[in-house]
Design a protein around this motif. Structure first.
Motif, short mmCIF file in Angstrom:
data_model
loop_
_atom_site.label_atom_id
_atom_site.label_comp_id
_atom_site.label_asym_id
_atom_site.label_seq_id
_atom_site.Cartn_x
_atom_site.Cartn_y
_atom_site.Cartn_z
N ARG A 240 0.83 -1.21 0.00
CA ARG A 240 0.00 0.00 0.00
C ARG A 240 0.87 1.26 0.00
O ARG A 240 0.57 2.23 -0.70
CB ARG A 240 -0.92 -0.05 1.24
CG ARG A 240 -1.70 1.20 1.53
CD ARG A 240 -3.09 1.16 0.94
NE ARG A 240 -3.83 2.39 1.26
CZ ARG A 240 -4.26 3.24 0.36
NH1 ARG A 240 -4.10 2.99 -0.93
NH2 ARG A 240 -4.90 4.34 0.71
N GLU B 289 2.38 1.85 -3.37
CA GLU B 289 1.34 2.38 -4.24
C GLU B 289 1.12 3.87 -4.00
O GLU B 289 1.07 4.67 -4.94
CB GLU B 289 0.05 1.60 -3.95
CG GLU B 289 -1.10 1.86 -4.89
CD GLU B 289 -2.43 1.55 -4.19
OE1 GLU B 289 -2.55 0.44 -3.61
OE2 GLU B 289 -3.32 2.42 -4.19
N LEU C 31 2.02 5.45 6.48
CA LEU C 31 0.83 5.40 5.63
C LEU C 31 -0.14 6.53 5.97
O LEU C 31 -0.64 7.21 5.07
CB LEU C 31 0.10 4.06 5.81
CG LEU C 31 0.26 3.03 4.71
CD1 LEU C 31 -0.44 1.75 5.09
CD2 LEU C 31 -0.28 3.57 3.38
#
Lengths: 80, 80, 80, 80
Positions: free
Chosen positions: A30, A33, D31
């Motif tokens: 993730r 990405e 993230l």
């Protein structure tokens, strides 16, 4: 502790480790990405700004040319 | 000179004078007409120039507004 | 009528005729001048209009180019 | 297997699990940061486009006004 107890804990830890590692891989995928998306947005943004800068220069040119036209009209009115 | 000779010359002069006076009137009428035409052209010309000066001021305004728009675009590009 | 009387009238008519002819010449000179002035103003006016028509075409060009620039900006905004 | 062997394996697994979980937390923090950055860039981008759309409308207005000015000049030239 009994041998069974040890084995159970070992299996439980091994399972937890596998889950965590697989969660890690998902997070890393993730992240990659998102980093690609950020980079691609950055490039798009740069290209967009470059196009806008070209338009700004074109607009400068048009304003300059309109000002010349205005001055020609002004001189025409004064001269006669 | 005989009386007949005098009378003839007098008539001839009178005729010439009348012709010249009538030519004079025609010339004066033509002059008045041209003077009116010149004056009317002068007024037309002034009105035309006044309209052009208004257009010049409008054009100045448009160029100013385009320059403001250009500056807004410039600042937008610099700020981000 | 006496010879003197005739002579006097003849002289008087001759004088009046000369005055009227000289007035005629002055009027014709003034007319020629006005006609030249009208013609010259007509030529000036034509030259002025021709210059304005050139400016109008230049302005058409500038408006066309601004419209192209506007369309480029519009497409840039839509495409991204 | 000996009790020592079991204990050693259990400690080793526990250590690995702790490392992996701490790596997980770091990845999740990174993230969250990237997601916030993407979202903030998206908002910036939307605000930027909105400003550009306003400028496009202003430009439309200026082009319309220049076209009106051009038509006024055209009519002035035709009418006289």
């Amino acid at each position: 502790e009994s041998a069974n107890g040890f084995q159970f804990k070992k299996d439980s830890l091994t399972q937890k480790l596998q889950d965590t590692e697989s969660r890690n891989q998902a997070l890393e995928a993730r992240l990659s990405e998102l980093e690609l998306r950020l980079e691609s947005q950055q490039q798009e943004r740069e290209a967009f700004r470059a196009s806008l800068r070209s338009l700004l220069e074109l607009l400068d040119g048009k304003i300059f040319e309109l000002t010349e036209l205005r001055d020609t009209l002004g001189k025409l009115l004064e001269s006669s």
